[in-house]
Enzyme design. Sequence first.
Site, short mmCIF file in Angstrom:
data_model
loop_
_atom_site.label_atom_id
_atom_site.label_comp_id
_atom_site.label_asym_id
_atom_site.label_seq_id
_atom_site.Cartn_x
_atom_site.Cartn_y
_atom_site.Cartn_z
CB SER A 128 -0.96 -22.12 -5.66
OG SER A 128 -1.21 -23.49 -5.83
CG ASP A 199 5.36 -26.49 -4.18
OD1 ASP A 199 4.48 -27.29 -3.83
OD2 ASP A 199 5.11 -25.34 -4.57
CG HIS A 232 2.22 -25.12 -2.45
ND1 HIS A 232 2.61 -24.84 -3.74
CD2 HIS A 232 0.90 -24.82 -2.40
CE1 HIS A 232 1.57 -24.41 -4.43
NE2 HIS A 232 0.52 -24.37 -3.63
#
Length: 256
Positions: A128, A199, A232
Site C-alpha cells: 500500500s 481493491d 486490499h
Amino acid sequence: MSYSHYTMASGSRTGRRTFEFGRTYVVRPKGKHQATIVWLHGLGDNGSSWSQLLESLPLPNVKWICPTAPTRPVALLGGFPCTAWFDAGELSEESPDDWEGLDTSAAHIANFLSTEPSDVKVGIGGFSMGAAMALYSATACALGRYGNGIPYPINLRAVVGLSGWLPGSRGLRNKIQVSHEAARRAASLPILLSHGTCDDVVPYKIGEKSAHSLNIAGFWNLTFKNYEGIGHYTVPKEMDEVCNWLTTKLCLEGSR
C-alpha cells in the site's frame, strides 16, 4: 524471537514540526546472508506485523528490515495523525506530492541499506503506502538523486510493490529519458507489482496506471500481476510469487 528491534533517532521535518520514525524490526537470515530487503508497511500500520509474516517465508538467505513510519497528520484522513511515510491526499496524478516527506523517508530507508556488506544484494518492498514508498525509491535510484537533488546512494537490485501506487509520476518519463545513465538504470531495475482487482482502498486501476507510467518512463524490467477477486490485502499465493520472483531476480540459493 529471531528478530531484534531498535529505534532510529532520525526524523522527518515538515514545516516546523519534526516527526520521529518509530521502532525498526529486523528478521535475520537463517542461512547464508545473500540479500537484505527493507519492507515497508501501509498507512497506520507498523513494522512488527510485517516482520512476523516475512519471518515465515521460505527465504533463508534474506535479511528483512521492517521500519515504522513517523506518526503525522494525514490529509487523506482529514488531518488525523497516524503512521505514514509521507502525507497523502486523494490518490490521483492531480493531487500534490509531499516531496519533503517522500525524500525524508527514502533517505531513512536508504540509510539502512548503506551499511550492508558489499556482496549482499539490496532491495525495497512494501504494501500500500509502503509500496508507494518503494516505487518512489526505485525512481530515485534510477535518477541517481532524490527529489531535492541530493544524490541517491544505493544500487537497488529489486523492488516489490503490493497494492500500491506511484508517487511523483508526472514528468517522470522526461526526467529519466534526458539522462542516458538514468535510462540505463531504469531499464535494468527489476520491479514486481501486484494488485487485487477488487481493491477498494487503492483501486486496481491506480495500480495498473502506475505500472503503465513506470513502463513508459523506461522501467522495462517490470512484472505486473493481478489477483482476481482480491481486495486490499495479501494472500498466500501472492507471497509465494513474491518469494519465487525474489529468488530468481536476486539469484538466491536454497537453505544452507
